[in-house]
Motif scaffolding. Sequence first.
Motif, short mmCIF file in Angstrom:
data_model
loop_
_atom_site.label_atom_id
_atom_site.label_comp_id
_atom_site.label_asym_id
_atom_site.label_seq_id
_atom_site.Cartn_x
_atom_site.Cartn_y
_atom_site.Cartn_z
N SER A 141 -26.94 -31.32 -30.78
CA SER A 141 -27.36 -32.70 -30.60
C SER A 141 -26.91 -33.26 -29.26
O SER A 141 -27.64 -34.01 -28.60
N ASP A 145 -29.12 -34.66 -26.08
CA ASP A 145 -28.85 -35.99 -25.53
C ASP A 145 -28.48 -35.91 -24.05
O ASP A 145 -28.85 -36.79 -23.27
N GLU A 148 -31.70 -35.45 -22.09
CA GLU A 148 -32.53 -36.64 -22.15
C GLU A 148 -31.93 -37.78 -21.34
O GLU A 148 -32.66 -38.56 -20.71
N LEU A 187 -21.95 -40.04 -24.70
CA LEU A 187 -22.23 -38.73 -25.30
C LEU A 187 -20.97 -38.07 -25.81
O LEU A 187 -20.93 -37.57 -26.94
#
Length: 262
Positions: A141, A145, A148, A187
């Motif tokens: 994940s 992230d 992106e 993050l």
Amino acid sequence: MNDGLRDEIDALRAVFGEGACACTEAAGAVTVCIEVAPKTHLHVALPAGYPDCPAGAAASARMEPALKQEGTRQLNAYMAEEVACGDGAAVLYEAVAWVQEDLLPVVAVQAAPAPAPAEAAEGAVELHRQWIWFIGFYTKSIRKDFCEAAAALGCTGFLMPGKPAVAAVEGPPAAIAEFLRVTRTVLFAKVAPSARKMTLSLLDAPIAGRVFDGFEELDMVAAPSTHKRKDMADLGGLEAFLTRKGLGHAFQHIFNVALPDK
């Protein structure tokens, strides 16, 4: 110089290169000079006996070239509040990481000229390419992230997850600085502290243009179903990929190896 400090210096030289880290010693106190960015050096004065020094002993630091007033204040405040010696803990690497990841990007953004008009061609905007090294980067994940977040800020490049992991981030300095801030504060807040370690390695600045079209995740595992790399030879795929892109120098810098003549 005691064994603890010598080990820490060796670790720094392994990351930054043998010639990027120098030491001087006088009356038991050691000053370490590290090139934390091109033509930018961090000088850290460590108290005698470090890391086994008296409680309350403090390290001090300065930058070369000298920072403006606000940057100097932030550096002094960090060294006074966060880098406390006396408990036998190593703080040198921590100080270097903070300067690279927190101080220098902020200083660069503060010193940057006003943004160019939105309609201006990117050729008129200075571009940098920041290389990042991770001890390990696994969580799916976070990998998604990470890519992106970079793309959302207009950055291009790649993330090669695994152990170790490598990323390249291209874009205007302010966009790269904001991406690093988001990575560390947003993050990395989703993962354990042990998974948050990243080192800003080589900075290509300025660059003539972007090499990457978007921001992608590279799938270069050493063996099926695992990201573990046991030796440098397992990074052959990354070396070949960067060489094809004309970026073989980055592989040599990050891993401190001499590439064979092609």
